[in-house]
Design a protein around this motif. Structure first.
Motif, mmCIF file in Angstrom:
data_model
loop_
_atom_site.group_PDB
_atom_site.id
_atom_site.type_symbol
_atom_site.label_atom_id
_atom_site.label_comp_id
_atom_site.label_asym_id
_atom_site.label_seq_id
_atom_site.Cartn_x
_atom_site.Cartn_y
_atom_site.Cartn_z
ATOM 1 N N SER A 32 82.536 27.835 46.470
ATOM 2 C CA SER A 32 82.489 26.901 47.587
ATOM 3 C C SER A 32 83.899 26.381 47.827
ATOM 4 N N ILE A 33 84.118 25.781 48.993
ATOM 5 C CA ILE A 33 85.470 25.255 49.253
ATOM 6 C C ILE A 33 85.802 24.087 48.328
ATOM 7 N N ASP A 34 84.816 23.523 47.662
ATOM 8 C CA ASP A 34 85.101 22.469 46.682
ATOM 9 C C ASP A 34 85.680 23.052 45.391
ATOM 10 N N GLU A 35 85.348 24.327 45.144
ATOM 11 C CA GLU A 35 85.817 24.959 43.915
ATOM 12 C C GLU A 35 87.060 25.831 44.138
ATOM 13 N N ALA A 36 87.153 26.429 45.315
ATOM 14 C CA ALA A 36 88.190 27.437 45.553
ATOM 15 C C ALA A 36 89.562 26.817 45.761
ATOM 16 N N THR A 37 90.578 27.542 45.326
ATOM 17 C CA THR A 37 91.958 27.147 45.600
ATOM 18 C C THR A 37 92.618 28.269 46.408
ATOM 19 N N ALA A 38 93.820 28.002 46.849
ATOM 20 C CA ALA A 38 94.568 29.012 47.607
ATOM 21 C C ALA A 38 94.667 30.318 46.815
ATOM 22 N N ASP A 39 94.755 30.204 45.497
ATOM 23 C CA ASP A 39 94.902 31.392 44.659
ATOM 24 C C ASP A 39 93.740 32.374 44.801
ATOM 25 N N ASP A 40 92.551 31.860 45.084
ATOM 26 C CA ASP A 40 91.410 32.757 45.265
ATOM 27 C C ASP A 40 91.608 33.670 46.471
ATOM 28 N N VAL A 41 92.194 33.123 47.524
ATOM 29 C CA VAL A 41 92.449 33.938 48.712
ATOM 30 C C VAL A 41 93.570 34.934 48.432
ATOM 31 N N PHE A 42 94.629 34.485 47.743
ATOM 32 C CA PHE A 42 95.711 35.415 47.386
ATOM 33 C C PHE A 42 95.167 36.554 46.531
ATOM 34 N N TRP A 43 94.273 36.205 45.643
ATOM 35 C CA TRP A 43 93.702 37.166 44.701
ATOM 36 C C TRP A 43 92.915 38.291 45.384
ATOM 37 N N CYS A 44 92.150 37.931 46.393
ATOM 38 C CA CYS A 44 91.169 38.877 46.940
ATOM 39 C C CYS A 44 91.765 39.938 47.860
ATOM 40 N N ASP A 45 91.063 41.056 47.946
ATOM 41 C CA ASP A 45 91.359 42.111 48.924
ATOM 42 C C ASP A 45 90.452 41.983 50.142
ATOM 43 N N GLY A 46 89.289 41.406 49.922
ATOM 44 C CA GLY A 46 88.332 41.213 51.015
ATOM 45 C C GLY A 46 87.666 39.865 50.878
ATOM 46 N N ILE A 47 87.362 39.239 52.018
ATOM 47 C CA ILE A 47 86.765 37.916 51.993
ATOM 48 C C ILE A 47 85.575 37.836 52.948
ATOM 49 N N ALA A 48 84.490 37.218 52.471
ATOM 50 C CA ALA A 48 83.360 36.879 53.347
ATOM 51 C C ALA A 48 83.368 35.361 53.457
ATOM 52 N N LEU A 49 83.488 34.871 54.670
ATOM 53 C CA LEU A 49 83.664 33.435 54.907
ATOM 54 C C LEU A 49 82.433 32.879 55.619
ATOM 55 N N GLY A 50 81.831 31.829 55.057
ATOM 56 C CA GLY A 50 80.595 31.318 55.646
ATOM 57 C C GLY A 50 80.545 29.807 55.749
ATOM 58 N N ALA A 51 79.884 29.347 56.805
ATOM 59 C CA ALA A 51 79.706 27.906 57.019
ATOM 60 C C ALA A 51 78.561 27.699 57.996
ATOM 61 N N PRO A 52 77.901 26.545 57.913
ATOM 62 C CA PRO A 52 76.895 26.230 58.931
ATOM 63 C C PRO A 52 77.596 25.963 60.261
ATOM 64 N N THR A 53 76.836 25.970 61.338
ATOM 65 C CA THR A 53 77.412 25.581 62.624
ATOM 66 C C THR A 53 77.202 24.092 62.822
ATOM 67 N N HIS A 54 78.263 23.408 63.210
ATOM 68 C CA HIS A 54 78.186 21.995 63.569
ATOM 69 C C HIS A 54 78.739 21.863 64.975
ATOM 70 N N LEU A 55 77.913 21.487 65.931
ATOM 71 C CA LEU A 55 78.382 21.277 67.314
ATOM 72 C C LEU A 55 78.924 22.566 67.927
ATOM 73 N N GLY A 56 78.513 23.706 67.400
ATOM 74 C CA GLY A 56 78.975 24.983 67.950
ATOM 75 C C GLY A 56 80.337 25.412 67.444
ATOM 76 N N VAL A 57 80.938 24.608 66.576
ATOM 77 C CA VAL A 57 82.260 24.951 66.052
ATOM 78 C C VAL A 57 82.226 24.989 64.523
ATOM 79 N N VAL A 58 83.366 25.338 63.920
ATOM 80 C CA VAL A 58 83.450 25.399 62.466
ATOM 81 C C VAL A 58 83.450 23.967 61.906
ATOM 82 N N PRO A 59 82.639 23.684 60.890
ATOM 83 C CA PRO A 59 82.582 22.337 60.329
ATOM 84 C C PRO A 59 83.960 21.849 59.882
ATOM 85 N N TRP A 60 84.170 20.554 60.023
ATOM 86 C CA TRP A 60 85.518 20.022 59.776
ATOM 87 C C TRP A 60 85.997 20.229 58.337
ATOM 88 N N LYS A 61 85.103 20.211 57.387
ATOM 89 C CA LYS A 61 85.564 20.387 56.000
ATOM 90 C C LYS A 61 86.102 21.803 55.767
#
Lengths: 180, 180, 180, 180
Positions: free
Chosen positions: A38-67
């Motif tokens: 979750s974004i509460d656990e992940a740091t920038a290093d997780d993104v640097f580490w990966c070759d592929g990413i699946a990114l998910g979030a609920p919809t809030h007001l039709g846009v990406v949630p602020w957090k």
């Protein structure tokens, strides 16, 4: 060995469940290392580490949630021009069909595009009336079998693309040879 | 007397059925004149005539089908700066959930915005998991009761807004007084 | 040897000029074969042939022009599940800034995503106020040096990604090693 | 008497300058009350108060900045089904052309649509290469005369629509009579 990150923000728990199904699908392809955070656990290093990413979030007001936006915003300085060329896909849940999941998927996709990543959908159906052309979507809790399968297939395809393109298995892949 | 146009393109017949439900909803508000036309029947005059428009099309490749785009493209010279200030809403059908209906609704909305019209959604649910925040959407044929109700409510709201703002019934409207 | 297709529709000639600059940029990377074709010349085989595609069109009403949509629509039967995994990027011209180029780039990107391709932007600037984060855009004729450079850099990056991922030059690429 | 709210978030000060020009334009139409507020100053009451809203924010990663999303998110409980039927338009600034202003305008528009508001653009140019079809956009500081005029015209049109539809001046409006 390919590295897959499933990164999500969840409020009600529904997107978290989707993320877990995406992980299950990603693990079907052997030889890839899969992380779920979750974004509460992940740091920038997780993104640097990966070759592929699946990114998910609920919809809030039709846009990406602020957090979720804040998470990427806070790491922009580090990520800028340093994370491009990774493979990416997206998923979103909402209270109901028509509630903005496709729109939020596009928002998540734009964040990945902004950093130079490759964003893809699946030309596929998981039942007579369930697709994931622009990412996996769900209304409420992921209970329908075709929704669960949509999440799994998204993760699996991400894992396949990483195996094909990053892990050098292109020649032996039915996925690639299919379109030759 | 307010004038409502439901303008649609349909290939499989599903969007046509949605359009008919939108019409049924629009007729609930007494005193408005409601026209239902496919792009094969409609001329530029129908758009000039109306005060409010509901625009519908299936999703093809995540974008607005070419025949619908061609219809507006062919009338752009006449419409430009001559149809703004009308009220508009949108609807779309696709083979499956996640197949691009929300994206095509956004495309249809952009066409209306391009000509200076007002585009709105409904902050409403028609069942526990069906909304129409950015227009009405449907997977396959409109059979589910909540999808049918979504189409009806879209048409009704369009008709209400025209009654409120064009037909001068603002003072007596519960819709407007609600938010005062 | 990587294969690059620049596929465009142009009405005024502006998008055609952009396409030519994209081609110039794509040819900077040695060892790739680059084809430039309008939708009047291109056939489905050109898409099957390529490993990477740059897709361009002017913005009409904020959406993808109908002739471009029709071209893909007519080939959908052949393309479906047969062209995924290719690398893609987009470009668009319009009469003026704010006229819908970014929106049309998103529409073009959705067409590519619909078929399972990878869509990317560039985390880059070509001047103090010109970017190509979601594709290259242009107002009117591409005359500004930073717009011309934007088109070239888009083509070059596409060519680089194809060299890296398809042509097996990943180990030696500064583009990839940059983010390790 | 019509009531206009210009609500913005600004980080660098560029969107704030745009907001001030929008205000100047809105004040051209006599008889409307115009408020300019940042999200740090505005409360839910400002939205309840207004008949028309111009919403502005810079683009961050191609999406709406998290502070702006958070502002609306925090007021969703109060706003839901209580602010629909207001007139709305949008504006956005970014570091460069192509940097996501049109996309962020769409995000802002979706927030307004989500709450049932009417969103419009202007079928107009403010110079040979500057438009505001989907909202006003700017690269960097608003210095170009056509960008400043774009902001002013956006505010003026919002003020005109409120006068026409809310303040009952429909019969005497050249804007409405134009399209009859």
């Amino acid at each position: 060995m390919g590295k897959i990150l499933i990164l999500y923000y969840s409020k009600s728990g529904n997107t978290k469940k989707m993320a877990e199904y995406v992980k299950t699908g990603a693990e079907v392809i052997e030889g890839n290392d899969v992380r779920l955070k979750s974004i509460d656990e992940a740091t920038a290093d997780d993104v640097f580490w990966c070759d592929g990413i699946a990114l998910g979030a609920p919809t809030h007001l039709g846009v990406v949630p602020w957090k979720m936006v804040r998470w990427w915003d806070g790491n922009t300085g580090e990520f800028w021009q340093n994370v491009d060329g990774k493979f990416g896909c997206v998923f979103s849940s909402s209270g109901g069909w028509g509630g903005g999941t496709e729109l939020t998927c596009q928002g998540l996709a734009k964040i990945l595009m902004n950093f130079g990543m490759f964003v893809f959908g699946l030309p596929d159906y998981t039942s007579g009336d369930m697709t994931l052309h622009y990412g996996s979507i769900c209304a409420g809790e992921p209970k329908r079998e075709d929704v669960i399968e949509s999440c799994k297939r998204l993760g699996r395809r991400l894992s396949e693309w990483v195996a094909v393109y990053v892990d050098g298995k292109r020649e032996e892949s039915p996925l690639v040879n299919r379109y030759r």
